[in-house]
Design an enzyme around this catalytic site. Structure first.
Site, mmCIF file in Angstrom:
data_model
loop_
_atom_site.group_PDB
_atom_site.id
_atom_site.type_symbol
_atom_site.label_atom_id
_atom_site.label_comp_id
_atom_site.label_asym_id
_atom_site.label_seq_id
_atom_site.Cartn_x
_atom_site.Cartn_y
_atom_site.Cartn_z
ATOM 1 N N ASP A 174 26.295 33.573 28.413
ATOM 2 C CA ASP A 174 27.436 34.473 28.215
ATOM 3 C C ASP A 174 28.225 34.624 29.519
ATOM 4 O O ASP A 174 28.313 35.712 30.094
ATOM 5 C CB ASP A 174 26.881 35.831 27.736
ATOM 6 N N HIS A 213 26.811 41.135 20.068
ATOM 7 C CA HIS A 213 25.545 41.877 20.089
ATOM 8 C C HIS A 213 24.967 42.104 18.704
ATOM 9 O O HIS A 213 23.744 42.151 18.546
ATOM 10 C CB HIS A 213 25.743 43.204 20.830
ATOM 11 N N SER A 267 23.402 42.961 26.447
ATOM 12 C CA SER A 267 22.406 42.073 25.846
ATOM 13 C C SER A 267 20.987 42.315 26.373
ATOM 14 O O SER A 267 20.027 42.309 25.572
ATOM 15 C CB SER A 267 22.835 40.611 26.024
ATOM 16 N N ASP A 285 22.187 32.005 40.001
ATOM 17 C CA ASP A 285 23.138 31.364 39.095
ATOM 18 C C ASP A 285 22.450 31.089 37.750
ATOM 19 O O ASP A 285 21.350 30.520 37.705
ATOM 20 C CB ASP A 285 23.614 30.059 39.737
ATOM 21 N N GLY A 286 23.113 31.481 36.682
ATOM 22 C CA GLY A 286 22.514 31.357 35.356
ATOM 23 C C GLY A 286 22.242 29.924 34.935
ATOM 24 O O GLY A 286 21.273 29.648 34.224
ATOM 25 N N HIS A 313 23.535 35.119 31.983
ATOM 26 C CA HIS A 313 24.601 35.921 32.597
ATOM 27 C C HIS A 313 24.436 37.337 32.028
ATOM 28 O O HIS A 313 25.064 37.690 31.027
ATOM 29 C CB HIS A 313 25.983 35.362 32.261
HETATM 30 C C1 LIG Z 1 30.206 38.598 30.112
HETATM 31 S S1 LIG Z 1 29.238 39.313 31.364
HETATM 32 C C2 LIG Z 1 27.634 39.372 30.663
HETATM 33 C C3 LIG Z 1 27.462 40.376 29.573
HETATM 34 C C4 LIG Z 1 26.065 40.465 29.017
HETATM 35 N N1 LIG Z 1 25.526 39.166 28.652
HETATM 36 C C5 LIG Z 1 26.049 41.335 27.791
HETATM 37 O O1 LIG Z 1 26.250 40.826 26.674
HETATM 38 O O2 LIG Z 1 25.815 42.541 27.922
HETATM 39 C C6 LIG Z 1 29.056 37.980 32.495
HETATM 40 C C7 LIG Z 1 28.204 38.329 33.714
HETATM 41 O O3 LIG Z 1 27.913 37.114 34.405
HETATM 42 C C8 LIG Z 1 27.861 37.389 35.791
HETATM 43 N N2 LIG Z 1 28.008 36.094 36.471
HETATM 44 C C9 LIG Z 1 29.136 35.458 36.874
HETATM 45 N N3 LIG Z 1 28.847 34.222 37.317
HETATM 46 C C10 LIG Z 1 27.510 34.063 37.176
HETATM 47 C C11 LIG Z 1 26.615 32.991 37.410
HETATM 48 N N4 LIG Z 1 27.049 31.826 37.914
HETATM 49 N N5 LIG Z 1 25.312 33.156 37.110
HETATM 50 C C12 LIG Z 1 24.867 34.337 36.613
HETATM 51 N N6 LIG Z 1 25.655 35.388 36.372
HETATM 52 C C13 LIG Z 1 26.962 35.255 36.637
HETATM 53 C C14 LIG Z 1 28.960 38.384 36.019
HETATM 54 O O4 LIG Z 1 28.741 39.116 37.202
HETATM 55 C C15 LIG Z 1 28.857 39.229 34.737
HETATM 56 O O5 LIG Z 1 28.038 40.349 34.950
#
Ligand SMILES: C[S@@+](CC[C@H](N)C(=O)[O-])C[C@H]1O[C@@H](n2cnc3c(N)ncnc32)[C@H](O)[C@@H]1O
Length: 281
Positions: A166, A18, A102, A145-146, A41
Site C-alpha cells: 500500500d 480496509h 491496516s 523500505d517495504g 507500507h
Molecule cells: C498509504 S500509507 C499506508 C497506509 C496503511 N497501509 C493503512 O492502510 O492504514 C503509505 C505509507 O508508506 C510509507 N512509506 C513511504 N515509502 C515507503 C517505503 N519505501 N517503504 C515503507 N514505507 C514507506 C509512508 O510513510 C506512509 O506511511
C-alpha cells in the site's frame, strides 16, 4: 517522502481497502494454521480523527463518517460488522473517535498463533506505529523500505498469509516497482495472498498492472475497484483499486454485495464505477 497518511485516514479509499482487507483476513482465519500478515507500507496504525491532520482535510467525514451508523441491508451489515468493530466506539454525535489503519485491523483480527510484520520507512511514523500498536509479542515493527522487506520476509515460515502492498504513489515509477517486487515475491511464495492497492488516476496504468501480472503467469487474480467519479483533470483522487493475487474464493461475491453499497453511501457521482473482475486482462 512527503506523504502523511494522517491527512487521508478514513477516507473513501481507506474504507474500500480496509473493508476488503478485513474480508480477506477473516477468510484466512477460517483455518487453524498460523498465518503471517506482512504490511509493506504500514503507516502509523491508528489515526486520531479529532487530530489536526484529519481535521484539516476532513476527508474521513466523506468516508468512514458516512458508513458508521448507516442502515444497511442485513447481508451487507453482516459483512461490514467485523471492520466496524475494529473502527471502535463512537462519540455522542455517532462519529468514530479514531480510525484503524491496516496494522490495527490485522492486530484486532489475528490470533495468538499468527504473526504481523509491519514496515514503515518514515522515521516518525515508524515510531508512532510502534507506540500505537503497543506491546504485542505477535508483531514486529520494522523501519525499512517495504519492497526490501518483501524480498527479505517472503516466504514466511508459516507458509500461509497475506501481503498488503500500500505505497503512497509519490514516485513516478511506483506501479512498476510494485509490479516487479510483487512478482518476485509471488515466484518465491506462489500460494501467498497479495493485495496491491493503487490509485485510479490513469486507467492505462491499472490495465498495465493487471496485464503484467497475467503475462507473468498469475492465474488467480481479482480486480476490485471503486471510483466515485471519472478520473479528475486536477489529479484529485476519486477512485482506487485492489489487485488481489490468490484471492479467497468468496471475495468476488462479497465485493459484489459491498462495493455498490459503499459507493452509493460515500457519494457516487456521475461517472462513478465499481468493478469486480475475476478474469482481468
Ligand atoms: C498509504 S500509507 C499506508 C497506509 C496503511 N497501509 C493503512 O492502510 O492504514 C503509505 C505509507 O508508506 C510509507 N512509506 C513511504 N515509502 C515507503 C517505503 N519505501 N517503504 C515503507 N514505507 C514507506 C509512508 O510513510 C506512509 O506511511
Amino acid at each position: 517522502m512527503n506523504y502523511r497518511h494522517a491527512f487521508h485516514a478514513g477516507n473513501f479509499a481507506d474504507v474500500f481497502k480496509h473493508v476488503l482487507l478485513t474480508r480477506i483476513l477473516l477468510y484466512l482465519l477460517r483455518k487453524d494454521g498460523a498465518l503471517r500478515y506482512l504490511d509493506t507500507h504500514a503507516g502509523v496504525g491508528r489515526y486520531d480523527l479529532a487530530g489536526d491532520e484529519a481535521g484539516r482535510t476532513g476527508e474521513w467525514r466523506e468516508g468512514v463518517g458516512r458508513i458508521v451508523g448507516a442502515p444497511a441491508p442485513a447481508e451487507i451489515a453482516g459483512l461490514l460488522a467485523p471492520w466496524l468493530a475494529a473502527v471502535g466506539p463512537v462519540n455522542p454525535e455517532g462519529m468514530p473517535m479514531s480510525y484503524p489503519g491496516s496494522p490495527a485491523i490485522a492486530q484486532t483480527l489475528l490470533r495468538s498463533q499468527d504473526r504481523l510484520t509491519l514496515c514503515e520507512l518514515h522515521a516518525d511514523d515508524a515510531q508512532a506505529l510502534a507506540a500505537n500498536m503497543g506491546r504485542d509479542r505477535r508483531l514486529k515493527v520494522l523501519r525499512m523500505d517495504g519492497y526490501t522487506a518483501l524480498r527479505a520476509y517472503v516466504p514466511p515460515v508459516e507458509r500461509r498469509g497475506l501481503v498488503l502492498v500500500d505505497p503512497p504513489f509519490e514516485a513516478f515509477d511506483e506501479f512498476d516497482r510494485m509490479t516487479k517486487s510483487c512478482l518476485e515475491a509471488w515466484r518465491k511464495w506462489p500460494t501467498g495472498v497479495y493485495a496491491l492497492w493503487h490509485p485510479i488516476k490513469d486507467e492505462a496504468a491499472v490495465d498495465l498492472l493487471h496485464e503484467r501480472l497475467r503475462a507473468a503467469g498469475v492465474s488467480r487474480l481479482l480486480r476490485l475497484e471503486l471510483s466515485l467519479a471519472r478520473p479528475q483533470r486536477d489529479g484529485r483522487l476519486v477512485g482506487s483499486g485492489l489487485a488481489v493475487i490468490n484471492p479467497p474464493h468468496v471475495l468476488a461475491d462479497e465485493a459484489r454485495l459491498l462495493l455498490p453499497w459503499l459507493a452509493e453511501r460515500m457519494g457516487a457521482a456521475p461517472g462513478s464505477r465499481v468493478r469486480v473482475d475475476e478474469n482481468p486482462v
